[in-house]
Design an enzyme around this catalytic site. Structure first.
Site, PDB file in Angstrom:
ATOM      1  N   ARG A  61       0.809  -1.262   0.126  1.00  0.00           N
ATOM      2  CA  ARG A  61       0.048   0.107  -0.119  1.00  0.00           C
ATOM      3  C   ARG A  61       0.833   1.203  -0.060  1.00  0.00           C
ATOM      4  O   ARG A  61       0.132   2.308  -0.115  1.00  0.00           O
ATOM      5  CB  ARG A  61      -0.911  -0.033   1.106  1.00  0.00           C
ATOM      6  CG  ARG A  61      -1.932  -1.183   1.130  1.00  0.00           C
ATOM      7  CD  ARG A  61      -3.160  -0.821   2.125  1.00  0.00           C
ATOM      8  NE  ARG A  61      -2.842  -0.237   3.290  1.00  0.00           N
ATOM      9  CZ  ARG A  61      -3.776   0.134   4.150  1.00  0.00           C
ATOM     10  NH1 ARG A  61      -4.927   0.245   3.647  1.00  0.00           N
ATOM     11  NH2 ARG A  61      -3.301   0.771   5.302  1.00  0.00           N
ATOM     12  N   ASP A  62       2.034   1.219   0.071  1.00  0.00           N
ATOM     13  CA  ASP A  62       3.051   2.443   0.063  1.00  0.00           C
ATOM     14  C   ASP A  62       4.346   2.213  -0.771  1.00  0.00           C
ATOM     15  O   ASP A  62       5.108   2.578  -0.293  1.00  0.00           O
ATOM     16  CB  ASP A  62       3.245   2.977   1.461  1.00  0.00           C
ATOM     17  CG  ASP A  62       3.660   4.586   1.427  1.00  0.00           C
ATOM     18  OD1 ASP A  62       3.437   5.177   0.377  1.00  0.00           O
ATOM     19  OD2 ASP A  62       4.245   4.986   2.409  1.00  0.00           O
ATOM     20  N   LEU A  63       4.008   1.549  -1.903  1.00  0.00           N
ATOM     21  CA  LEU A  63       5.388   1.119  -2.390  1.00  0.00           C
ATOM     22  C   LEU A  63       5.891   2.435  -3.231  1.00  0.00           C
ATOM     23  O   LEU A  63       5.018   2.993  -3.794  1.00  0.00           O
ATOM     24  CB  LEU A  63       5.179  -0.020  -3.350  1.00  0.00           C
ATOM     25  CG  LEU A  63       6.425  -0.327  -4.073  1.00  0.00           C
ATOM     26  CD1 LEU A  63       7.181  -1.109  -3.043  1.00  0.00           C
ATOM     27  CD2 LEU A  63       5.966  -1.376  -5.150  1.00  0.00           C
TER      28      LEU A  63
END
Length: 196
Positions: A61-63
């Protein structure tokens, strides 16, 4: 994280792996533009790491490039580690299971956020694939696909604006058509058109 707790005097601690490399953002800045073969090698390793996480039901979710660490190998090349699963979410097979965040809550970095994530919809591994597509676009062209003055505007662009053709953004790079196809599939607005 290998261990955590509190010291005898009450100070919290985390025991984590020491990483010797640099993040992809710094490497691209210092050494860029990176050769296509290196970009492909790095992102293959990123996808392999995400595949392991997705198989365990974990969505990052926060690549973003800052969460991709490149450790140089003695024989040459990069050993890639995907880090900072701080916003990761377990996909609940059982809807009774409490989640890390509530539906409708948006988490992540707007520049790399998939459209469904920006809307606060249900997400899965295909949202991470979208972020890989943004990273690939950035490594190929030297810029993000969508840039605006505010994070909200960037999210809206991910939702509504067609992805620019990387070959037109950076004609001097002579980006191979095969890489352009990968970018366009990964950055499909419709989550069903992204491969998992």
């Amino acid at each position: 994280v290998f261990d955590f707790g509190r010291t005898d005097d009450g100070q919290p601690y985390l025991v984590m792996e020491f990483l010797r490399g640099k993040d992809l953002s710094r490497v691209a800045y210092e050494e860029g533009p990176l050769p296509f073969a290196r970009i492909v090698d790095v992102l293959r390793q990123v996808l392999a790491a995400l595949g392991e996480a997705h198989d365990l039901g974990i969505v990052h979710r926060d690549l973003k490039p800052e969460n991709v660490i490149l450790e140089p190998l003695r024989r040459g090349g990069d050993f890639v580690k995907v880090v900072d699963f701080g916003l990761a979410k377990l996909r609940a097979a059982d809807s009774q299971m409490p989640s890390v965040t509530s539906p409708g809550i948006v988490c992540g970095t707007p520049d790399y956020m998939a459209p469904e994530q920006g809307r606060g919809d249900q997400i899965d591994g295909r949202s991470d694939l979208y972020a890989v597509g943004v990273i690939l676009f950035q490594l190929l062209t030297g810029r993000l696909p969508f840039e605006a003055e505010s994070p909200t505007q960037v999210v809206m662009m991910h939702l509504t604006v067609p992805v620019p053709d990387p070959q037109q953004v950076a004609p001097e790079r002579h980006i191979p058509e095969a890489l352009v196809e990968v970018v366009m599939k990964a950055l499909a607005k419709d989550v069903r058109k992204r491969k998992q």
